[in-house]
Design a protein around this motif. Structure first.
Motif, PDB file in Angstrom:
ATOM      1  N   ALA A 177       0.843  -1.207   0.000  1.00  0.00           N
ATOM      2  CA  ALA A 177       0.000   0.000   0.000  1.00  0.00           C
ATOM      3  C   ALA A 177       0.873   1.249   0.000  1.00  0.00           C
ATOM      4  CB  ALA A 177      -0.927  -0.006   1.205  1.00  0.00           C
ATOM      5  N   ILE A 178       1.922   1.236   0.821  1.00  0.00           N
ATOM      6  CA  ILE A 178       2.807   2.417   0.852  1.00  0.00           C
ATOM      7  C   ILE A 178       3.509   2.578  -0.498  1.00  0.00           C
ATOM      8  CG2 ILE A 178       4.946   3.311   1.846  1.00  0.00           C
ATOM      9  CD1 ILE A 178       4.045   2.230   4.521  1.00  0.00           C
ATOM     10  N   THR A 179       3.969   1.470  -1.046  1.00  0.00           N
ATOM     11  CA  THR A 179       4.645   1.524  -2.342  1.00  0.00           C
ATOM     12  C   THR A 179       3.756   2.185  -3.388  1.00  0.00           C
ATOM     13  OG1 THR A 179       5.731  -0.531  -1.800  1.00  0.00           O
ATOM     14  CG2 THR A 179       5.765   0.128  -4.104  1.00  0.00           C
ATOM     15  N   LEU A 180       2.507   1.727  -3.393  1.00  0.00           N
ATOM     16  CA  LEU A 180       1.567   2.225  -4.394  1.00  0.00           C
ATOM     17  C   LEU A 180       1.192   3.675  -4.107  1.00  0.00           C
ATOM     18  CD1 LEU A 180       0.053   1.265  -6.840  1.00  0.00           C
ATOM     19  CD2 LEU A 180      -1.733   0.360  -5.369  1.00  0.00           C
ATOM     20  N   ALA A 181       1.133   4.023  -2.804  1.00  0.00           N
ATOM     21  CA  ALA A 181       0.640   5.352  -2.426  1.00  0.00           C
ATOM     22  C   ALA A 181       1.700   6.435  -2.620  1.00  0.00           C
ATOM     23  CB  ALA A 181       0.196   5.346  -0.968  1.00  0.00           C
ATOM     24  N   LEU A 182       2.978   6.055  -2.559  1.00  0.00           N
ATOM     25  CA  LEU A 182       4.016   7.070  -2.433  1.00  0.00           C
ATOM     26  C   LEU A 182       4.001   8.100  -3.562  1.00  0.00           C
ATOM     27  CD1 LEU A 182       5.980   7.444  -0.178  1.00  0.00           C
ATOM     28  CD2 LEU A 182       7.764   6.511  -1.637  1.00  0.00           C
ATOM     29  N   PHE A 183       3.875   7.624  -4.785  1.00  0.00           N
ATOM     30  CA  PHE A 183       3.866   8.562  -5.902  1.00  0.00           C
ATOM     31  C   PHE A 183       2.654   9.494  -5.817  1.00  0.00           C
ATOM     32  CE2 PHE A 183       2.455   9.680 -10.174  1.00  0.00           C
ATOM     33  CZ  PHE A 183       3.570  10.343 -10.631  1.00  0.00           C
ATOM     34  N   GLN A 184       1.498   8.906  -5.565  1.00  0.00           N
ATOM     35  CA  GLN A 184       0.270   9.707  -5.488  1.00  0.00           C
ATOM     36  C   GLN A 184       0.355  10.705  -4.342  1.00  0.00           C
ATOM     37  OE1 GLN A 184      -1.436   8.849  -7.969  1.00  0.00           O
ATOM     38  NE2 GLN A 184      -0.447   6.889  -8.317  1.00  0.00           N
ATOM     39  N   LEU A 185       0.927  10.224  -3.239  1.00  0.00           N
ATOM     40  CA  LEU A 185       1.034  11.071  -2.052  1.00  0.00           C
ATOM     41  C   LEU A 185       1.848  12.322  -2.355  1.00  0.00           C
ATOM     42  CD1 LEU A 185       1.950   9.622   1.416  1.00  0.00           C
ATOM     43  CD2 LEU A 185       2.932  11.747   0.653  1.00  0.00           C
ATOM     44  N   THR A 186       2.998  12.119  -2.986  1.00  0.00           N
ATOM     45  CA  THR A 186       3.853  13.273  -3.270  1.00  0.00           C
ATOM     46  C   THR A 186       3.201  14.182  -4.307  1.00  0.00           C
ATOM     47  OG1 THR A 186       5.027  11.845  -4.793  1.00  0.00           O
ATOM     48  CG2 THR A 186       6.009  12.188  -2.670  1.00  0.00           C
ATOM     49  N   LEU A 187       2.499  13.558  -5.242  1.00  0.00           N
ATOM     50  CA  LEU A 187       1.812  14.358  -6.252  1.00  0.00           C
ATOM     51  C   LEU A 187       0.737  15.236  -5.602  1.00  0.00           C
ATOM     52  CD1 LEU A 187       1.844  14.509  -9.395  1.00  0.00           C
ATOM     53  CD2 LEU A 187      -0.221  13.133  -9.307  1.00  0.00           C
ATOM     54  N   ILE A 188      -0.061  14.613  -4.739  1.00  0.00           N
ATOM     55  CA  ILE A 188      -1.128  15.366  -4.070  1.00  0.00           C
ATOM     56  C   ILE A 188      -0.532  16.447  -3.184  1.00  0.00           C
ATOM     57  CG2 ILE A 188      -2.903  15.166  -2.272  1.00  0.00           C
ATOM     58  CD1 ILE A 188      -3.706  12.519  -3.532  1.00  0.00           C
ATOM     59  N   MET A 189       0.537  16.107  -2.485  1.00  0.00           N
ATOM     60  CA  MET A 189       1.163  17.095  -1.621  1.00  0.00           C
ATOM     61  C   MET A 189       1.616  18.310  -2.425  1.00  0.00           C
ATOM     62  SD  MET A 189       4.731  16.767   0.383  1.00  0.00           S
ATOM     63  CE  MET A 189       5.750  18.070  -0.227  1.00  0.00           C
ATOM     64  N   ARG A 190       2.293  18.042  -3.536  1.00  0.00           N
ATOM     65  CA  ARG A 190       2.796  19.159  -4.342  1.00  0.00           C
ATOM     66  C   ARG A 190       1.654  19.957  -4.962  1.00  0.00           C
ATOM     67  NH1 ARG A 190       7.893  19.618  -6.437  1.00  0.00           N
ATOM     68  NH2 ARG A 190       9.373  18.757  -4.973  1.00  0.00           N
ATOM     69  N   LEU A 191       0.616  19.259  -5.352  1.00  0.00           N
ATOM     70  CA  LEU A 191      -0.531  19.952  -5.948  1.00  0.00           C
ATOM     71  C   LEU A 191      -1.221  20.839  -4.913  1.00  0.00           C
ATOM     72  CD1 LEU A 191      -2.365  20.094  -8.503  1.00  0.00           C
ATOM     73  CD2 LEU A 191      -3.828  18.468  -7.329  1.00  0.00           C
ATOM     74  N   VAL A 192      -1.480  20.270  -3.726  1.00  0.00           N
ATOM     75  CA  VAL A 192      -2.142  21.053  -2.680  1.00  0.00           C
ATOM     76  C   VAL A 192      -1.281  22.249  -2.312  1.00  0.00           C
ATOM     77  CG1 VAL A 192      -2.891  21.032  -0.270  1.00  0.00           C
ATOM     78  CG2 VAL A 192      -3.470  19.130  -1.762  1.00  0.00           C
ATOM     79  N   ARG A 193       0.022  22.032  -2.241  1.00  0.00           N
ATOM     80  CA  ARG A 193       0.916  23.137  -1.899  1.00  0.00           C
ATOM     81  C   ARG A 193       0.812  24.255  -2.940  1.00  0.00           C
ATOM     82  NH1 ARG A 193       5.990  24.498  -3.631  1.00  0.00           N
ATOM     83  NH2 ARG A 193       7.175  25.816  -2.198  1.00  0.00           N
TER      84      ARG A 193
END
Lengths: 327, 333
Positions: A192-208
């Motif tokens: 789950a973490i492996t799969l989430a990591l890319f999306q997580l960073t993408l969402i973080m950068r987008l929200v920022r």
């Protein structure tokens, strides 16, 4: 609102029919399934009989209509390789993938959004800079490499977590879930973490980026000039205005999670749809491939519909313009 | 002049923007007062420091901009050195601000009612229904028809003029002592500008708020303001009662500004204009900042920077009005 949903549903039907046509054409263009099923030693009679039982002798439009009719009823034919109904195979594998995708999406959203808000608000803090630097790794490293590195660290070196497959399953009806036991979670968490990591960073950068954009707007300045509390400005006024693009991206990314799950499932030998489709592709198991295609398309259509509806919830401007246009 | 109490006093305000090559001085040694019930107009070209002065007063300078000197007093109490939290309580409650563009000043995702009640409840301890009642009354007061219905609508359902009325209601909703209106009509249709200005003036009278009206429109100033401050390159060039400044400008820059206003009935061939443009903050000349464009420039202007000098009822920062230099020019001639 209602006619909007109806309109989108009609569009969805057309999308699904198009996908069905492409999926179906796999049967016509990707080799002869009879060869694969019966092997080179089969006699001509056996071949003919097989063609007849598989319905391969009917005219193509008839085959297509039958195929779609069956697909609508959840009937996708027999797997060439395993000789079992594709629907059974999928029903057996689907829970694993859906759980993996759902947990990854939740991790991505509930870690990514707060990190994005934090880095947007405290642009110059040390922690923000660390987040941003680390997020570069998340964006640039390919999923399989992250998976392998995590296995190496937590599975091999530290020995804390299992490295492959599911475990600790409980059955709820036909649904095999790993969410109810600690062991199930221990198997789930690394993929789950492996799969989430890319999306997580993408969402973080987008929200920022969106936060930085919104915090510059006049209505935030005016909210400050009215002496509203900082918390209310940041989370009430600013964050809500960042949500429309974030919802869009998250919707698209849930689709991408399904797609990337093929890689993650292969790395972790996670017995989900991704693993099923990889094996099917290796073997040329067209019924599985085509039904996977249809299923993924269906997920995308549903997600997009949900995203469209969420816009309505978030942004009042869309509500009004739509109803105004519809009457 | 009036012997009313000053609401806002600004003393020797200096606003700087630190950058790599040193400090840009956006507002330099600006002093003025706004008395109870008074409208002070602040005019000048873009970049003259008008808005920057307003932002500094309300404590909303965009970083890295900062107040580098001087004092801001509200009802005799310093507010430029308050903590961020204390300043937040001052904003909205004691100083309100109206911005230029009503289309972007309201949060598009909240109803105007919610924006009003949120502001009211931030500063006053009132119940939801009480806040809502106040909000409806305010909308009625700013001339929005059917306020009970309109209160639950979103900003995009209002026209530009109506939105500016909502913005004014928001700025006035807890009866601040002082309103800073930063180009409140610039973004509006000409036909609506006069309405909004009239409304703003009437409401501020009713609520007992003093007004600092920032604009580059001399027409608006002439109609609305009691006194006017003319700003040029971050400094006040001239300040005085509006009639005197318009009819009998003391500073050559003000004269130039007045000459550029078209007057109906006067059959001038063409409007006069001031040659050149305002210097950038990095290139402010020595002496009087206006000297390269000034038709009445003389030696002293190129060397020494003039401070405000009393001239009749006004004050002007111009050596022409300094008795010492007046003699000198006569001697030179």
């Amino acid at each position: 609102m209602l006619d909007f949903i109806v309109q989108r549903l009609v569009q969805a039907v057309f999308v699904m029919l198009t996908v069905a046509m492409i999926s179906f054409s796999l049967f016509q263009f990707v080799g002869d399934p009879v060869n694969n099923m019966l092997g080179p030693e089969a006699t001509a009679e056996q071949r003919l009989a097989a063609r007849e039982t598989l319905g391969l002798n009917d005219p193509i439009p008839v085959q297509f209509t039958k195929w779609v009719g069956n697909a609508v009823q959840g009937e996708f034919g027999q797997s060439y390789r395993m000789g079992r109904p594709v629907s059974d195979l999928i029903a057996q594998r689907l829970p694993a993938t859906l759980e993996l995708v759902a947990v990854s999406a939740l991790i991505a959203v509930f870690v990514g959004v707060p990190m994005g808000v934090y880095t947007g608000l405290k642009r110059n803090s040390f922690l923000s800079k660390i987040f941003l630097t680390v997020s570069l790794i998340g964006i640039s490293l390919p999923t399989f490499l992250i998976g392998i590195l995590l296995i190496l660290l937590f599975g091999v070196t530290l020995g804390w977590l299992p490295t492959f497959g599911r475990g600790g399953l409980t059955n709820i009806g036909n649904w095999e879930t790993s969410l109810l036991t600690a062991r199930g979670w221990s198997h789930l968490i690394l993929p789950a973490i492996t799969l989430a990591l890319f999306q997580l960073t993408l969402i973080m950068r987008l929200v920022r980026a969106e936060m930085l954009e919104v915090l510059r707007t006049d209505y935030i300045k005016f909210a400050k000039a009215r002496g509203l509390r900082q918390r209310s400005i940041n989370f009430g006024h600013a964050l809500k205005n960042t949500l429309v693009p974030v919802i869009t991206i998250m919707g698209l990314q849930i689709g991408a999670l399904l797609a990337f799950s093929i890689i993650t499932e292969t790395v972790f030998q996670w017995p989900g749809m991704g693993l099923l489709i990889i094996q099917a592709i290796n073997f040329g198991d067209i019924p599985i491939m085509s039904s996977y295609l249809v299923l993924v398309a269906l997920f995308f259509v549903i997600i997009n519909l949900v995203v469209d509806l969420l816009y309505y919830v978030v942004d009042p401007r869309l509500r009004i313009e739509r109803t105004a246009g519809a009457h | 002049m009036s012997n009313k109490k000053p609401v806002l006093e600004v003393r020797n305000l200096r606003v700087e923007f630190p950058n790599r090559r040193g400090n840009l001085v956006a507002v330099d040694d600006v002093s003025f007062t706004v008395n109870e019930g008074e409208v002070l107009g602040v005019v000048g070209e873009s970049g003259a420091g008008k808005s920057m002065t307003g932002s500094a007063v309300i404590g909303l300078l965009e970083p890295p901009g900062r107040i580098a000197g001087g004092e801001v007093l509200l009802d005799g109490e310093r507010i430029d050195n308050l903590s961020p939290e204390a300043m937040r309580r001052v904003r909205g409650k004691r100083i309100g601000m109206v911005f230029q563009d009503p289309l972007t000043s309201l949060n598009p995702l909240y109803t105007v009612g919610r924006q009003l009640t949120e502001t009211i409840q931030t500063h006053q301890n009132v119940s939801d229904s009480q806040a809502r009642k106040q909000a409806i009354d305010l909308l009625a007061e700013v001339g929005i028809p059917a306020p009970e219905k309109r209160i639950d609508q979103y900003p995009h359902q209002f026209s530009g003029g109506m939105r500016q009325r909502v913005v004014i209601a928001l700025a006035l909703c807890v009866n601040p002592r002082m309103i800073i209106a930063d180009e409140p009509t610039t973004a509006l249709d000409v036909s609506i500008q006069a309405q909004i200005i009239k409304l703003l003036k009437r409401l501020c009278e009713d609520h007992g708020a003093a007004v600092m009206l920032i604009t580059h429109d001399m027409g608006v100033i002439a109609e609305t303001a009691d006194r006017v401050a003319v700003m040029y390159a971050g400094r006040i060039a001239e300040i005085g009662p509006v009639k005197d400044v318009i009819k009998n400008a003391k500073h050559p820059y003000t004269k130039g500004l007045m000459g550029s206003i078209p007057v109906v009935g006067h059959d001038l061939e063409r409007l006069s204009q001031i040659e050149g443009s305002m210097p950038r903050l990095t290139e402010i000349p020595r002496g009087c900042a206006f000297n390269p464009r000034c038709p009445e420039v003389f030696d002293r202007c190129r060397v020494e920077r003039p401070d405000l000098i009393d001239v009749g009822t006004s004050r002007a920062a111009c050596w022409l009005h300094d008795p010492a230099s007046a003699k000198k020019t006569e001697a030179a001639e």
